[in-house]
Design a protein around this motif. Structure first.
Motif, PDB file in Angstrom:
ATOM      1  N   MET B 610       0.861  -1.183   0.000  1.00  0.00           N
ATOM      2  CA  MET B 610       0.000   0.000   0.000  1.00  0.00           C
ATOM      3  C   MET B 610       0.886   1.217   0.000  1.00  0.00           C
ATOM      4  SD  MET B 610      -2.789  -0.618   2.867  1.00  0.00           S
ATOM      5  CE  MET B 610      -4.408  -0.899   2.287  1.00  0.00           C
ATOM      6  N   THR B 611       0.298   2.345  -0.364  1.00  0.00           N
ATOM      7  CA  THR B 611       1.043   3.588  -0.220  1.00  0.00           C
ATOM      8  C   THR B 611       0.914   4.042   1.220  1.00  0.00           C
ATOM      9  OG1 THR B 611      -0.862   4.957  -0.647  1.00  0.00           O
ATOM     10  CG2 THR B 611       0.398   4.223  -2.560  1.00  0.00           C
ATOM     11  N   ARG B 612       1.693   5.053   1.586  1.00  0.00           N
ATOM     12  CA  ARG B 612       1.618   5.565   2.957  1.00  0.00           C
ATOM     13  C   ARG B 612       0.253   6.170   3.240  1.00  0.00           C
ATOM     14  NH1 ARG B 612       5.045   3.171   6.173  1.00  0.00           N
ATOM     15  NH2 ARG B 612       6.784   2.591   4.880  1.00  0.00           N
ATOM     16  N   THR B 613      -0.461   6.556   2.190  1.00  0.00           N
ATOM     17  CA  THR B 613      -1.814   7.061   2.414  1.00  0.00           C
ATOM     18  C   THR B 613      -2.834   5.922   2.320  1.00  0.00           C
ATOM     19  OG1 THR B 613      -1.818   7.679   0.089  1.00  0.00           O
ATOM     20  CG2 THR B 613      -1.430   9.430   1.667  1.00  0.00           C
ATOM     21  N   ARG B 614      -2.338   4.699   2.409  1.00  0.00           N
ATOM     22  CA  ARG B 614      -3.152   3.496   2.467  1.00  0.00           C
ATOM     23  C   ARG B 614      -4.006   3.273   1.218  1.00  0.00           C
ATOM     24  NH1 ARG B 614      -2.634   0.757   6.894  1.00  0.00           N
ATOM     25  NH2 ARG B 614      -4.389  -0.508   6.271  1.00  0.00           N
ATOM     26  N   LYS B 615      -3.396   3.463   0.064  1.00  0.00           N
ATOM     27  CA  LYS B 615      -4.068   3.045  -1.169  1.00  0.00           C
ATOM     28  C   LYS B 615      -3.366   1.786  -1.648  1.00  0.00           C
ATOM     29  CE  LYS B 615      -5.378   7.654  -2.608  1.00  0.00           C
ATOM     30  NZ  LYS B 615      -4.848   8.827  -3.281  1.00  0.00           N
ATOM     31  N   VAL B 616      -4.146   0.816  -2.095  1.00  0.00           N
ATOM     32  CA  VAL B 616      -3.566  -0.451  -2.519  1.00  0.00           C
ATOM     33  C   VAL B 616      -2.727  -0.260  -3.777  1.00  0.00           C
ATOM     34  CG1 VAL B 616      -4.111  -2.736  -3.406  1.00  0.00           C
ATOM     35  CG2 VAL B 616      -5.402  -1.808  -1.490  1.00  0.00           C
ATOM     36  N   ARG B 617      -1.515  -0.822  -3.784  1.00  0.00           N
ATOM     37  CA  ARG B 617      -0.707  -0.819  -4.998  1.00  0.00           C
ATOM     38  C   ARG B 617      -1.021  -2.102  -5.741  1.00  0.00           C
ATOM     39  NH1 ARG B 617       4.548   1.358  -1.928  1.00  0.00           N
ATOM     40  NH2 ARG B 617       4.787   3.325  -3.011  1.00  0.00           N
ATOM     41  N   ARG B 618      -1.932  -1.964  -6.676  1.00  0.00           N
ATOM     42  CA  ARG B 618      -2.512  -3.113  -7.345  1.00  0.00           C
ATOM     43  C   ARG B 618      -1.456  -4.009  -7.995  1.00  0.00           C
ATOM     44  NH1 ARG B 618      -7.667  -3.598  -8.261  1.00  0.00           N
ATOM     45  NH2 ARG B 618      -8.018  -1.506  -7.486  1.00  0.00           N
TER      46      ARG B 618
END
Lengths: 271, 676
Positions: B610-618
């Protein structure tokens, strides 16, 4: 190691002269000898560990230092004076604070109030003044609260300041107990198994706090601990006990290669 | 003019503001940088609080005039230390006044502040610091100092580090290491040598000077340094403050990462433009208590924070006595019915209003107070889609929660919901001065005064994102609702694909529907170019853990709970419900989930998932768990796997697990076109 001169450790801390010395201590409970003729010293500013298998007499030793047990034989010297038999609270007033193996906090009180109790020996306003919170009592509380807040900040327990201790997990309770002991501004801090029952992360935190306390406040620390890794990493010198006798005393490296210690406790020498 | 503000309430503020409004809005000329705004505030609002931070159990305060002094002392210290104009200075720490001062001090000396996420691993920091060629870093404590010392060997330009918290720092070599307070002290001492230089540098700042450089979280590839000018930041702050009538009396709590553009706009841009007070929590763990003590009037939180708060409220209500439980649910269902309408100013019968007022007294008011949202006048959420139920819950309590759509490259604002036009499924109308167009493939483009200058040292990316006319590609696909003019976002444009059956594949649309269930923390959908879709699920340990406790299911870890058959049953039910709702949209009927599994670990930024802003890195998740995806497309019932994990202290380990794979019922794809 019995020299009285200060020296510098590898990591740059100054270890001062002997502040407490046990001379030929023997402690008996009826016919059972818990401690037999043990002598060792604690130097100012050092972290001194007492280790040994179960029943070796470690906690008894700590209780002798804290004045809870009075040994039948031997002398306790504190700050170059022989200490007469005294009550634990008198020992505390001399600047020796401790934590307990089985946490002994006031469960129904908040963390803040628990830590405030550690300031007891710095408070001397009368009962009535404290009850009415007037005059000296008020100023005194503000002053002591300030110290307590510094300790709360130091141990990073701000988020549980107002939480009753009973609701805290074990690891945090241990930290609160350390906070209370620190609040007494001790010159010697006795820690009875500070890491017992903790997970790896909590142990790492606690180790860091112990080192920081020693480093920031220059507090002398005597601790009992089971976790070998922790003891070897933290302490400057180690006393090893077995069946109430001292079988080793020295730096972690010296103790590690001491055959009697290996046989009694460690089993194998670690590199 | 001397006015004491200590005891002014909100109302008096409003009056005062009105009297002085002419002054604040009429002075746009000359206010071309944050340091210039600082000077205006220190003159105009000298005795009003600019910053508060809770420390040692008490809210410590700094007025605008003392803030100016602190910042000037630091700026002089930086000049004295040898900071040159155009230098990049990394700022790494949690939200504390010192770091906000550092940003403005850095701007004052003509250098560029580069805030960095304080929980970044050393390698991530190394990339950013070497990419911008930072010569200095202003950091919080020993932890950050240690990280930078680790990577210092690889950073050729790096020279000095300044730290705020001296704890544990005594034994360090202080040749290139300085204490924040010492730099300020040296700055004050060298006032006469350095002040002319500082004044000259400050007077050179204009609307086109760089205000800040923020690294994007990098959902794909390496982070990019987004350069924002004073124009970008100040114009945006001005427009957005006017849009929501933000005034000098607002209170905000700064708790979101300083490296995130949102915090920069709220806690620096808007705060300096309007002169409102920024409050910093005592520690990350005390945020909720501090929120309640401050009672912000202007509040931003990502959907996750609202979700967590709602989950906590519901869990605690489950444990409440039966009387309280009934009162709570009785009035909450009334709020659900009329609360939103009352907030939007729609017509509501007198009886309903009366009952709502009683509910406010008994339930909503105390609840809002407990949540720390009692005084919120303007609340925003953005970053991810928010569940309609969560959104409506807060609005029904009378909290003016709205959505906005933005990105770093736009200096946040692209669209925003005006008061009274708030809905869960749109992101609002174009923000003031923002033009939007939608390309043929559905991708959203915008143009505004907030459009970033460039990606630092990356002309190719700049050119591919921003065209010559200033239109910026968002990478998101969406459309305007014809009836309302509100924008709706479907998904990332590049993630929108096609299934083998020719249907649209919009993973985020489905994932969001799944994530609206409190039991589901994360979901990742696969199926681009395949004949059917499969999904990974992360359960929410708080919600499912509480359910497990109530149903007497013992578990020792996330992994164990995640593998429990009854948990799988619950998730299967959710998946099947989502399938039904997805199938209702003929465009998306191919996105139904045929098979799923519950992952044995939580997706984590430390593992790069995930990114540090908690978005999934697909792409990373897809690559890392290849074996699991293959298994989902095979007809096996279970799969064994081993995954490498990174612990918080940076050590690595691995976990093994055997995961159960489940089939979910799907609504058959009826050829509606043929039927019509």
């Amino acid at each position: 190691m019995s020299t009285q001169e200060s020296y510098l450790t590898e990591d740059g801390r100054t270890i001062g002269p002997t502040v407490m010395e046990m001379k030929h201590i023997t402690l008996r409970f009826g016919g059972v000898k818990a401690i037999t003729d043990i002598s060792f010293d604690i130097r100012e500013g050092e972290i001194r560990a007492i280790i040994g298998p179960n029943g070796a007499g470690k906690s008894s030793m700590l209780n002798v230092i804290s004045g809870f047990y009075i040994p039948q034989e031997g002398e306790v010297w504190y700050k170059n004076k022989k200490r007469p038999p005294m009550k634990p609270y008198e020992v505390a007033q001399q600047g020796i604070a401790r934590t307990f193996q089985n946490i002994a906090l006031f469960e129904g009180m908040s963390v803040l109030d628990n830590v405030m109790t550690g300031r007891l020996r710095m408070m001397n306003s009368g009962l009535l003044a404290q009850a009415l919170w007037k005059g000296k009592a008020e100023a005194e509380e503000v002053k002591n609260r300030e110290q307590v807040e510094k300790i709360i900040d130091f141990l990073e327990i701000q988020h549980i300041r107002k939480t009753p201790v009973a609701r805290l997990p074990y690891g945090l309770k241990k930290r609160v107990e350390l906070a209370r002991a620190l609040a007494a501004e001790p010159s010697i801090l006795l820690l009875d198994e500070p890491m017992a029952g903790m997970n790896v992360e909590e142990k790492e935190d606690m180790s860091r706090f112990i080192l920081d306390v020693n480093d920031e406040f220059g507090t002398t620390i005597a601790l009992i601990e089971h976790d070998m890794g922790v003891v070897m990493d933290l302490s400057d010198r180690v006393v090893v006990m077995d069946y109430g006798r001292k079988i080793g005393d020295g730096t972690p490296n010296e103790v590690r290669s001491n055959q009697a210690v290996i046989d009694a406790y460690l089993g194998v020498a670690h590199d | 003019m001397k006015i004491r503000f200590g005891g002014l309430g909100l109302w008096e503020w409003a009056v005062w503001e009105e009297e002085n409004l002419a002054k604040t809005s009429g002075t746009a000329e000359g206010l071309l940088s944050i340091p210039a705004l600082l000077h205006r505030n220190a003159t105009l609002y000298a005795d009003k609080d600019a910053y508060r931070e809770k420390a040692f159990g008490i809210w410590q305060r700094w007025t605008w005039s003392s803030t100016e002094k602190e910042i000037e002392a630091l700026a002089l210290g930086l000049v004295n230390l040898g900071v040159a104009e155009g230098d990049f200075i990394a700022i790494i720490g949690r939200n504390r006044p010192y770091f906000y001062w550092a940003m403005v001090a850095v701007q004052s000396v003509g250098a560029v502040p580069v805030p960095v996420y304080q929980d970044s691993a050393a390698e991530e920091m190394e990339y950013i610091l070497s990419h911008c060629g930072a010569r200095y870093a202003i950091v919080e404590d020993q932890e950050q100092v240690d990280k930078i010392i680790d990577i210092q060997g690889h950073l050729h330009q790096f020279e000095h580090m300044i730290y705020v918290d001296p704890r544990g720092m005594r034994k360090y070599d202080h040749h290139q290491l300085h204490r924040f307070a010492d730099i300020q002290k040296q700055g004050r001492a060298s006032y006469f040598e350095c002040i002319d230089d500082l004044n000259a540098r400050r007077s050179k700042l204009n609307y086109d000077s760089i205000c800040v450089m923020l690294y994007t979280s990098g959902t794909t590839g390496k982070p990019k340094g987004v350069v924002l000018s004073n124009r970008n930041v100040i114009e945006t702050a001005k427009n957005s403050a006017e849009f929501d009538n933000l005034g000098v009396g607002e209170e905000v709590l700064a708790y979101l990462p300083m490296a995130w553009v949102g915090d920069f706009i709220f806690s620096v841009g808007q705060a300096y433009w309007t002169g409102f007070c920024v409050n910093c929590p005592e520690s990350p763990d005390t945020m909720m208590t501090d929120l309640r003590e401050i009672g912000p009037t202007y509040y931003f939180a990502p959907p996750r924070v609202f979700e967590t708060q709602l989950t906590n409220v519901m869990i605690r209500m489950e444990d409440a006595g039966s009387f309280k439980y009934k009162v709570f649910h009785h009035f909450m269902s009334h709020a659900k019915k009329v609360g939103g309408d009352i907030l939007d100013g729609n017509e509501v019968s007198f009886g309903d209003r009366l009952k709502y007022a009683v509910g406010n007294l008994l339930v909503y008011g105390p609840l809002k107070d407990t949540l720390g949202l009692g005084r919120v006048r303007v609340g925003y959420t953005a970053g991810e889609a928010i569940g309609p139920e969560i959104f409506d819950f807060y609005r029904s309590l009378g909290i003016n929660l709205k959505q906005l759509y933005g990105q770093t490259e736009a200096t946040v604002f692209i669209t925003v919901q005006p008061d009274g036009e708030v809905r869960a499924d749109t992101v609002g109308v174009p923000a003031p001065d923002v033009d939007i167009k939608i390309a043929e493939n559905g991708e959203i483009f915008y143009r505004s005064p907030g459009v970033f200058v460039e990606y630092y040292n990356n002309p190719e990316s700049t050119a591919s994102t921003k065209d010559a006319d200033g239109w910026v590609a968002t990478g998101d696909a969406g459309f305007f609702e014809e009836t309302t003019g509100h924008l709706r976002i479907i998904d990332r444009a590049k993630d929108v694909g096609k299934t083998a059956g020719g249907h649209m594949f919009a993973p985020k649309y489905v994932e969001n529907k799944l994530k609206f269930y409190p039991d589901i923390l994360e979901a990742v959908l696969f199926g681009n170019g395949k004949d059917r879709c499969v999904a990974f699920i992360n359960i929410d340990l708080t919600a499912v853990g509480n359910w497990a406790e109530r149903t007497n299911i013992a578990y020792a870890s996330y992994q164990e709970l995640a593998g429990h058959p009854r948990v799988l049953d619950i998730i299967q039910e959710h998946v099947e419900t989502v399938n039904k709702s997805v199938a209702a949209d003929p465009m998306l009927v191919g996105c139904q989930i045929h098979r799923f599994l519950i992952l044995h670990k939580e997706l984590d930024a430390d593992d790069g998932e995930m990114t540090r802003t908690r978005k999934v890195r697909r792409a990373i998740v897809e690559d890392k768990f290849k074996d699991l995806i293959e298994a989902l497309y095979d007809d096996v019932d279970a799969v064994s796997t081993t995954t490498e994990v990174t612990y918080e202290d940076g050590r690595r380990g691995s976990i093994s697990a055997t995961l159960a794979l489940r089939n979910a019922a799907v609504v058959p794809n009826v050829e509606k076109v043929a039927a019509e």
